[in-house]
Design a protein around this motif. Structure first.
Motif, PDB file in Angstrom:
ATOM      1  N   LEU A 141     -12.360 -37.401 130.197  1.00 31.82           N
ATOM      2  CA  LEU A 141     -13.196 -36.820 129.152  1.00 31.82           C
ATOM      3  C   LEU A 141     -14.199 -35.816 129.705  1.00 31.82           C
ATOM      4  O   LEU A 141     -14.767 -35.042 128.932  1.00 31.82           O
TER       5      LEU A 141
ATOM      6  N   THR B 233     -13.596 -45.739 124.973  1.00 35.95           N
ATOM      7  CA  THR B 233     -13.229 -44.368 125.319  1.00 35.95           C
ATOM      8  C   THR B 233     -13.162 -43.502 124.067  1.00 35.95           C
ATOM      9  O   THR B 233     -13.595 -42.339 124.077  1.00 35.95           O
TER      10      THR B 233
ATOM     11  N   GLU C 169     -15.362 -40.121 123.165  1.00 33.92           N
ATOM     12  CA  GLU C 169     -14.746 -38.869 122.703  1.00 33.92           C
ATOM     13  C   GLU C 169     -15.307 -38.453 121.348  1.00 33.92           C
ATOM     14  O   GLU C 169     -15.505 -37.258 121.094  1.00 33.92           O
TER      15      GLU C 169
END
Length: 293
Positions: free
Chosen positions: A216, A136, A140
């Motif tokens: 996100l 993750t 990002e």
């Protein structure tokens, strides 16, 4: 033991992570030491971030999972990857040799730390491989700092909280510091952490961060310019529908004979869990190596 009890399941899950990860580390530590070129601490965003550099070649950044260290997460992969690549492995805020600071966890701040480390190392761009939490963070990083990332390898990870299946989301808030006692994960923390007395506060801080809803953004995933390799175990806690959505957003799921193959790739390994997936070094390398080429 009542395995329908989330706390019982959590204890077993953490024990398996500790057992397998440390077995992995113990078997491969000498090989990792042989590939080590340098190590140090980078001053980024108030952190003293620990990093290691293995091998030579095009840069490849490794981002570990929650509660993990470089050795526990990547001891088997690093010697293989370092045969052809300059592997940059690091420990994120509060993990391993990188001390915690008075800052809440967020994917934005963790991605900013990686950007700062690459600045410190004078590396303009790199391929990035992230597992679980690290996956993750890698996404990002590619969203917020797109020029940094030439390609992504995302292993057993999500781009929003509900990408984890419900039983996984039920498990996260039940984690307690005492569940780790007398496990190798706690032993490694005591061996490496700058402040051994911060253990309880750190675990509670991690648990609190992992139940905060996040997303996100599907549009942001779709807008990624770099190719993405998604690797998943067929029973690793990540929702299969979420993976299908992520891959479709990355350009996959097409009729390749007509349209041609997309630049991104998807691999689902059978008979694999969130923990055992990372033990399959040969299988992972057979997928990762061709993609990075």
């Amino acid at each position: 033991m009542n395995m329908k009890n989330p706390i019982s399941i959590c204890i077993v899950f953490l024990f398996v992570i500790a057992l397998l990860s440390t077995s992995n580390y113990a078997q491969q530590k000498p090989a990792v030491s042989k590939t080590l070129k340098s190590s140090g601490y980078a001053p980024v965003n108030g952190l003293k971030m620990y990093y290691e550099i293995h091998g030579d070649g095009k840069p490849l950044v490794l981002l570990h999972g929650s509660y993990m260290t470089i050795d526990l997460n990547f001891a088997q992969l690093i010697p293989e990857l370092a045969k052809k690549r300059k592997v940059i492995a690091l420990e994120m805020q509060g993990h391993g040799r990188t001390g915690d600071i008075d800052r809440p966890y967020s994917y934005t701040s963790l991605a900013s730390d990686i950007d700062g480390l690459l600045n410190h190392l004078k590396i303009d761009s790199a391929d990035v491989l992230g597992y679980s939490l690290g996956g993750t963070v890698a996404l990002e990083l590619a969203i917020k700092h797109p020029k940094r990332v030439t390609s992504l390898v995302i292993i057993s990870s999500v781009f929003r909280l509900d990408g984890w299946i419900q039983s996984a989301r039920d498990l996260f808030p039940t984690i307690k510091p005492q569940f780790f006692e007398k496990t190798p994960l706690k032993t490694e923390y005591d061996r490496l952490a700058p402040d051994k007395n911060h253990w309880n506060d750190w675990v509670n801080k991690m648990v609190a961060s992992e139940v905060v809803p996040f997303d996100l953004g599907a549009d942001n995933i779709k807008a990624l310019k770099c190719p993405v390799l998604i690797i998943k175990g067929d029973n690793d806690g990540v929702d299969l529908n979420h993976i299908a959505e992520m891959y479709t957003l990355c350009g996959g799921g097409v009729f390749g004979d007509i349209t041609g193959l997309p630049k991104s790739r998807l691999a689902i390994l059978p008979g694999m869990t969130h923990v055992t997936l990372m033990m399959e070094t040969a299988k992972l390398m057979s997928i990762i190596d061709p993609f990075l080429k």
